[in-house]
Design a protein around this motif. Structure first.
Motif, PDB file in Angstrom:
ATOM      1  N   VAL A 227     -14.344 100.699  -4.830  1.00  0.00           N
ATOM      2  CA  VAL A 227     -14.079  99.309  -5.186  1.00  0.00           C
ATOM      3  C   VAL A 227     -13.260  99.325  -6.758  1.00  0.00           C
ATOM      4  N   ALA A 228     -12.173  98.469  -6.473  1.00  0.00           N
ATOM      5  CA  ALA A 228     -11.366  98.629  -7.789  1.00  0.00           C
ATOM      6  C   ALA A 228     -10.798  97.105  -8.034  1.00  0.00           C
ATOM      7  N   THR A 229     -11.176  96.701  -9.172  1.00  0.00           N
ATOM      8  CA  THR A 229     -10.891  95.291  -9.456  1.00  0.00           C
ATOM      9  C   THR A 229      -9.981  95.331 -10.819  1.00  0.00           C
ATOM     10  N   VAL A 230      -9.083  94.399 -11.082  1.00  0.00           N
ATOM     11  CA  VAL A 230      -8.066  94.317 -12.168  1.00  0.00           C
ATOM     12  C   VAL A 230      -8.989  93.426 -13.355  1.00  0.00           C
ATOM     13  N   LYS A 231      -8.641  93.850 -14.563  1.00  0.00           N
ATOM     14  CA  LYS A 231      -9.078  92.842 -15.673  1.00  0.00           C
ATOM     15  C   LYS A 231      -9.434  91.330 -15.372  1.00  0.00           C
ATOM     16  N   GLY A 232     -10.580  90.828 -15.698  1.00  0.00           N
ATOM     17  CA  GLY A 232     -10.861  89.441 -15.506  1.00  0.00           C
ATOM     18  C   GLY A 232     -11.343  89.157 -14.121  1.00  0.00           C
ATOM     19  N   VAL A 233     -11.538  90.218 -13.296  1.00  0.00           N
ATOM     20  CA  VAL A 233     -12.243  90.038 -11.963  1.00  0.00           C
ATOM     21  C   VAL A 233     -13.778  90.641 -11.993  1.00  0.00           C
ATOM     22  N   ALA A 234     -14.567  89.592 -11.647  1.00  0.00           N
ATOM     23  CA  ALA A 234     -15.981  90.092 -11.757  1.00  0.00           C
ATOM     24  C   ALA A 234     -16.383  91.277 -10.833  1.00  0.00           C
ATOM     25  N   HIS A 235     -16.368  92.445 -11.415  1.00  0.00           N
ATOM     26  CA  HIS A 235     -16.545  93.551 -10.456  1.00  0.00           C
ATOM     27  C   HIS A 235     -17.997  93.570 -10.074  1.00  0.00           C
ATOM     28  N   GLU A 236     -18.817  93.342 -10.925  1.00  0.00           N
ATOM     29  CA  GLU A 236     -20.265  93.138 -10.654  1.00  0.00           C
ATOM     30  C   GLU A 236     -20.399  92.012  -9.688  1.00  0.00           C
ATOM     31  N   GLU A 237     -19.778  90.979  -9.149  1.00  0.00           N
ATOM     32  CA  GLU A 237     -20.010  90.165  -8.341  1.00  0.00           C
ATOM     33  C   GLU A 237     -19.459  90.661  -6.845  1.00  0.00           C
ATOM     34  N   VAL A 238     -18.485  91.360  -6.885  1.00  0.00           N
ATOM     35  CA  VAL A 238     -17.876  92.041  -5.703  1.00  0.00           C
ATOM     36  C   VAL A 238     -18.894  93.076  -5.138  1.00  0.00           C
ATOM     37  N   LEU A 239     -19.576  93.722  -6.142  1.00  0.00           N
ATOM     38  CA  LEU A 239     -20.769  94.662  -5.731  1.00  0.00           C
ATOM     39  C   LEU A 239     -21.903  94.033  -5.292  1.00  0.00           C
ATOM     40  N   GLU A 240     -22.480  93.022  -5.774  1.00  0.00           N
ATOM     41  CA  GLU A 240     -23.550  92.340  -5.502  1.00  0.00           C
ATOM     42  C   GLU A 240     -23.334  91.675  -4.000  1.00  0.00           C
ATOM     43  N   VAL A 241     -21.968  91.154  -3.722  1.00  0.00           N
ATOM     44  CA  VAL A 241     -21.726  90.725  -2.309  1.00  0.00           C
ATOM     45  C   VAL A 241     -21.776  91.965  -1.450  1.00  0.00           C
ATOM     46  N   ILE A 242     -21.521  93.031  -1.803  1.00  0.00           N
ATOM     47  CA  ILE A 242     -21.457  94.226  -0.870  1.00  0.00           C
ATOM     48  C   ILE A 242     -22.962  94.679  -0.799  1.00  0.00           C
ATOM     49  N   GLU A 243     -23.720  94.398  -1.589  1.00  0.00           N
ATOM     50  CA  GLU A 243     -25.141  94.930  -1.585  1.00  0.00           C
ATOM     51  C   GLU A 243     -25.990  93.929  -0.720  1.00  0.00           C
ATOM     52  N   LYS A 244     -25.735  92.573  -1.212  1.00  0.00           N
ATOM     53  CA  LYS A 244     -26.487  91.497  -0.098  1.00  0.00           C
ATOM     54  C   LYS A 244     -25.929  91.666   1.366  1.00  0.00           C
ATOM     55  N   ALA A 245     -24.973  92.190   1.795  1.00  0.00           N
ATOM     56  CA  ALA A 245     -24.242  92.216   2.853  1.00  0.00           C
ATOM     57  C   ALA A 245     -24.849  93.409   3.767  1.00  0.00           C
ATOM     58  N   GLY A 246     -25.704  94.197   3.125  1.00  0.00           N
ATOM     59  CA  GLY A 246     -26.372  95.429   3.836  1.00  0.00           C
ATOM     60  C   GLY A 246     -25.628  96.603   3.798  1.00  0.00           C
ATOM     61  N   VAL A 247     -24.489  96.744   3.002  1.00  0.00           N
ATOM     62  CA  VAL A 247     -23.368  97.478   3.152  1.00  0.00           C
ATOM     63  C   VAL A 247     -23.983  98.852   2.552  1.00  0.00           C
ATOM     64  N   LEU A 248     -24.800  98.811   1.599  1.00  0.00           N
ATOM     65  CA  LEU A 248     -25.426 100.233   1.223  1.00  0.00           C
ATOM     66  C   LEU A 248     -26.202 100.809   2.262  1.00  0.00           C
ATOM     67  N   ASP A 249     -26.934 100.111   3.089  1.00  0.00           N
ATOM     68  CA  ASP A 249     -27.726 100.683   4.292  1.00  0.00           C
ATOM     69  C   ASP A 249     -26.776 101.616   5.211  1.00  0.00           C
ATOM     70  N   LEU A 250     -25.554 101.142   5.250  1.00  0.00           N
ATOM     71  CA  LEU A 250     -24.527 101.717   6.056  1.00  0.00           C
ATOM     72  C   LEU A 250     -24.097 103.079   5.333  1.00  0.00           C
ATOM     73  N   LEU A 251     -24.273 103.117   4.104  1.00  0.00           N
ATOM     74  CA  LEU A 251     -23.767 104.263   3.488  1.00  0.00           C
ATOM     75  C   LEU A 251     -24.886 105.571   3.247  1.00  0.00           C
ATOM     76  N   LYS A 252     -26.125 105.332   3.804  1.00  0.00           N
ATOM     77  CA  LYS A 252     -27.102 106.132   3.629  1.00  0.00           C
ATOM     78  C   LYS A 252     -27.009 107.505   4.264  1.00  0.00           C
ATOM     79  N   ASP A 253     -26.116 107.656   5.154  1.00  0.00           N
ATOM     80  CA  ASP A 253     -25.532 108.823   5.997  1.00  0.00           C
ATOM     81  C   ASP A 253     -24.417 109.483   5.097  1.00  0.00           C
ATOM     82  N   ARG A 254     -24.203 108.860   3.905  1.00  0.00           N
ATOM     83  CA  ARG A 254     -22.934 109.525   2.986  1.00  0.00           C
ATOM     84  C   ARG A 254     -23.545 109.930   1.819  1.00  0.00           C
ATOM     85  N   GLU A 255     -25.120 110.251   1.705  1.00  0.00           N
ATOM     86  CA  GLU A 255     -25.328 111.007   0.538  1.00  0.00           C
ATOM     87  C   GLU A 255     -24.720 112.404   0.223  1.00  0.00           C
TER      88      GLU A 255
END
Length: 132
Positions: A104-132
């Protein structure tokens, strides 16, 4: 004043985590999202560096050599680069070769944490469990 649009670089990756992250981000941003299709990890970073895009969600198949130089440049000008979990990507001897949790890459001035929060709320992290 109107809310500025965010130009989001899209990946051709079909991994469920990348697809879910992209879908969730576009749903969250609504009319503010503008898709910018660009192939290749380095090309995506260059697009951001030249002002042509604001956010990039990249494939789980990228390797450290794909992200090392471009990520350093983006961070040097105030951008941020993490994996989808929000962890910094470590470019060091002994580190994993693959960016197994995507990029995940963002330019200066873009809320990186907001992008990560959207990813987490969408359940994406559960899809990454096999990627440990």
């Amino acid at each position: 004043p109107p809310t500025p649009s965010l130009r989001v670089l899209t990946s051709v990756s079909t991994h469920p985590a990348v697809t879910a992250a992209r879908t969730a981000l576009f749903a969250h941003l609504g009319d503010r999202a503008v898709a910018v299709e660009t192939g290749g990890c380095g090309a995506k970073f260059l697009r951001m560096l030249d002002g042509g895009a604001d956010v990039s969600l990249q494939s789980l198949g990228t390797s450290l050599w794909d992200t090392c130089g471009p990520a350093a440049l983006l961070v040097a000008v105030g951008g941020r680069v993490t994996d989808m979990r929000g962890d910094d990507i470590v470019h060091a001897e002994g580190a994993r070769i693959k960016n197994r949790a995507g990029v995940v890459a963002t330019v200066k001035g873009v809320a990186h944490e907001e992008v990560l929060e959207v990813i987490e709320k969408a359940g994406v992290l559960d899809l990454l469990k096999d990627r440990e």
